[in-house]
Each structure stands twice: as structure tokens, then as C-alpha cells.
Write a protein that holds these residues in place. Sequence first.
Motif, PDB file in Angstrom:
ATOM      1  N   ASP A  49       0.838  -1.202   0.000  1.00  0.00           N
ATOM      2  CA  ASP A  49       0.000   0.000   0.000  1.00  0.00           C
ATOM      3  C   ASP A  49       0.874   1.253   0.000  1.00  0.00           C
ATOM      4  N   ARG A  50       0.614   2.161  -0.904  1.00  0.00           N
ATOM      5  CA  ARG A  50       1.455   3.367  -1.024  1.00  0.00           C
ATOM      6  C   ARG A  50       1.304   4.295   0.173  1.00  0.00           C
ATOM      7  N   PHE A  51       0.129   4.347   0.783  1.00  0.00           N
ATOM      8  CA  PHE A  51      -0.056   5.193   1.956  1.00  0.00           C
ATOM      9  C   PHE A  51       0.708   4.645   3.161  1.00  0.00           C
ATOM     10  N   TRP A  52       0.683   3.318   3.313  1.00  0.00           N
ATOM     11  CA  TRP A  52       1.445   2.697   4.391  1.00  0.00           C
ATOM     12  C   TRP A  52       2.938   2.934   4.186  1.00  0.00           C
ATOM     13  N   ARG A  53       3.398   2.784   2.949  1.00  0.00           N
ATOM     14  CA  ARG A  53       4.824   3.004   2.653  1.00  0.00           C
ATOM     15  C   ARG A  53       5.237   4.440   2.942  1.00  0.00           C
ATOM     16  N   ALA A  54       4.391   5.394   2.592  1.00  0.00           N
ATOM     17  CA  ALA A  54       4.689   6.800   2.870  1.00  0.00           C
ATOM     18  C   ALA A  54       4.707   7.055   4.377  1.00  0.00           C
ATOM     19  N   ALA A  55       3.777   6.433   5.079  1.00  0.00           N
ATOM     20  CA  ALA A  55       3.729   6.583   6.538  1.00  0.00           C
ATOM     21  C   ALA A  55       4.979   5.996   7.185  1.00  0.00           C
ATOM     22  N   VAL A  56       5.440   4.871   6.685  1.00  0.00           N
ATOM     23  CA  VAL A  56       6.653   4.247   7.215  1.00  0.00           C
ATOM     24  C   VAL A  56       7.876   5.124   6.933  1.00  0.00           C
ATOM     25  N   ALA A  57       7.947   5.695   5.744  1.00  0.00           N
ATOM     26  CA  ALA A  57       9.065   6.589   5.428  1.00  0.00           C
ATOM     27  C   ALA A  57       9.094   7.774   6.395  1.00  0.00           C
ATOM     28  N   GLU A  58       7.936   8.338   6.663  1.00  0.00           N
ATOM     29  CA  GLU A  58       7.855   9.451   7.618  1.00  0.00           C
ATOM     30  C   GLU A  58       8.200   8.973   9.026  1.00  0.00           C
ATOM     31  N   SER A  59       7.776   7.776   9.369  1.00  0.00           N
ATOM     32  CA  SER A  59       8.102   7.215  10.675  1.00  0.00           C
ATOM     33  C   SER A  59       9.613   7.084  10.848  1.00  0.00           C
ATOM     34  N   HIS A  60      10.292   6.637   9.819  1.00  0.00           N
ATOM     35  CA  HIS A  60      11.753   6.497   9.891  1.00  0.00           C
ATOM     36  C   HIS A  60      12.422   7.859  10.038  1.00  0.00           C
ATOM     37  N   ARG A  61      11.904   8.853   9.342  1.00  0.00           N
ATOM     38  CA  ARG A  61      12.463  10.208   9.462  1.00  0.00           C
ATOM     39  C   ARG A  61      12.292  10.719  10.896  1.00  0.00           C
ATOM     40  N   LEU A  62      11.118  10.491  11.464  1.00  0.00           N
ATOM     41  CA  LEU A  62      10.861  10.952  12.828  1.00  0.00           C
ATOM     42  C   LEU A  62      11.646  10.143  13.864  1.00  0.00           C
ATOM     43  N   GLU A  63      11.859   8.854  13.593  1.00  0.00           N
ATOM     44  CA  GLU A  63      12.709   8.045  14.476  1.00  0.00           C
ATOM     45  C   GLU A  63      14.140   8.583  14.480  1.00  0.00           C
ATOM     46  N   ASP A  64      14.621   8.991  13.307  1.00  0.00           N
ATOM     47  CA  ASP A  64      15.961   9.573  13.225  1.00  0.00           C
ATOM     48  C   ASP A  64      16.044  10.864  14.032  1.00  0.00           C
ATOM     49  N   ALA A  65      15.012  11.686  13.941  1.00  0.00           N
ATOM     50  CA  ALA A  65      14.982  12.941  14.705  1.00  0.00           C
ATOM     51  C   ALA A  65      14.953  12.657  16.205  1.00  0.00           C
ATOM     52  N   ALA A  66      14.188  11.637  16.606  1.00  0.00           N
ATOM     53  CA  ALA A  66      14.125  11.283  18.025  1.00  0.00           C
ATOM     54  C   ALA A  66      15.458  10.712  18.503  1.00  0.00           C
ATOM     55  N   SER A  67      16.163  10.003  17.633  1.00  0.00           N
ATOM     56  CA  SER A  67      17.450   9.426  18.040  1.00  0.00           C
ATOM     57  C   SER A  67      18.482  10.518  18.323  1.00  0.00           C
ATOM     58  N   VAL A  68      18.371  11.641  17.639  1.00  0.00           N
ATOM     59  CA  VAL A  68      19.259  12.780  17.909  1.00  0.00           C
ATOM     60  C   VAL A  68      19.051  13.277  19.342  1.00  0.00           C
ATOM     61  N   GLU A  69      17.828  13.130  19.834  1.00  0.00           N
ATOM     62  CA  GLU A  69      17.498  13.553  21.201  1.00  0.00           C
ATOM     63  C   GLU A  69      17.792  12.475  22.239  1.00  0.00           C
ATOM     64  N   GLY A  70      18.333  11.324  21.775  1.00  0.00           N
ATOM     65  CA  GLY A  70      18.743  10.280  22.702  1.00  0.00           C
ATOM     66  C   GLY A  70      17.765   9.121  22.864  1.00  0.00           C
ATOM     67  N   PHE A  71      16.724   9.072  22.046  1.00  0.00           N
ATOM     68  CA  PHE A  71      15.743   7.989  22.129  1.00  0.00           C
ATOM     69  C   PHE A  71      16.064   6.910  21.107  1.00  0.00           C
ATOM     70  N   ASP A  72      15.760   5.670  21.455  1.00  0.00           N
ATOM     71  CA  ASP A  72      15.936   4.569  20.504  1.00  0.00           C
ATOM     72  C   ASP A  72      14.566   3.983  20.153  1.00  0.00           C
ATOM     73  N   VAL A  73      14.573   2.966  19.296  1.00  0.00           N
ATOM     74  CA  VAL A  73      13.307   2.393  18.832  1.00  0.00           C
ATOM     75  C   VAL A  73      12.499   1.796  19.988  1.00  0.00           C
ATOM     76  N   HIS A  74      13.173   1.344  21.030  1.00  0.00           N
ATOM     77  CA  HIS A  74      12.461   0.792  22.183  1.00  0.00           C
ATOM     78  C   HIS A  74      11.717   1.888  22.936  1.00  0.00           C
ATOM     79  N   ASP A  75      12.371   3.035  23.098  1.00  0.00           N
ATOM     80  CA  ASP A  75      11.715   4.180  23.747  1.00  0.00           C
ATOM     81  C   ASP A  75      10.490   4.620  22.948  1.00  0.00           C
ATOM     82  N   ILE A  76      10.661   4.677  21.643  1.00  0.00           N
ATOM     83  CA  ILE A  76       9.563   5.103  20.762  1.00  0.00           C
ATOM     84  C   ILE A  76       8.421   4.091  20.821  1.00  0.00           C
ATOM     85  N   GLY A  77       8.758   2.815  20.777  1.00  0.00           N
ATOM     86  CA  GLY A  77       7.736   1.772  20.849  1.00  0.00           C
ATOM     87  C   GLY A  77       6.967   1.807  22.163  1.00  0.00           C
ATOM     88  N   GLU A  78       7.678   2.031  23.251  1.00  0.00           N
ATOM     89  CA  GLU A  78       7.006   2.120  24.560  1.00  0.00           C
ATOM     90  C   GLU A  78       6.078   3.328  24.622  1.00  0.00           C
TER      91      GLU A  78
END
Length: 84
Positions: A49-78
Motif C-alpha cells: 500500500d502506497r499510503f502505508w509506505r509513505a507513513a513508514v518513510a515518515e516514521s523512519h524520518r521521525l525516528e531519526d529525529a528522536a534518536s538525535v534527542e537520545g531515544f531509541d526504537v524501544h523508547d519510541i515503541g514504549e
Amino acid sequence: MSGKPAWLQSQIDDRTRAAAALGAAADQTNVCRSIAADLNSKGQDHTSDRFWRAAVAESHRLEDAASVEGFDVHDIGEEAARRR
């Protein structure tokens, strides 16, 4: 002198920015999950699904931004689970 001292305002700003980054990444994770669940409930594959793929791409961008602040995927998932 009025207002907060610069050092205190800087700490408040840092925490505000970190909380915003974590929140945005968590919310986007939940968007991806919701899209996938909706499509799967209809018997459709969400990975194509193209909408899901776009949402995932944005999710990865936001995960990268959160990692700059010291959060990892576990923090985000919680945080995502807490917000559901």
C-alpha cells in the motif's frame, strides 16, 4: 532581571524539544500500525500500500529525529504503546 535564567530556559527548551520528537515518532508509529491493521482486516496486504509506505518513510524520518534527542526504537515503541 526578569524571566528565567538562560541556563534554566535552555534546559526547558531541550526537554520540550526531546518530548516533541519522541511524541511525533510515537504517533507516527501508531499511524503505521493503524493503516496496516485496517488493510489487514480487509484481507489486504499492507506492505504494498502506497499510503502505508509513505507513513513508514515518515516514521523512519521521525525516528531519526528522536534518536538525535537520545531515544531509541524501544523508547519510541514504549511511548507508542502508552499512547494507544
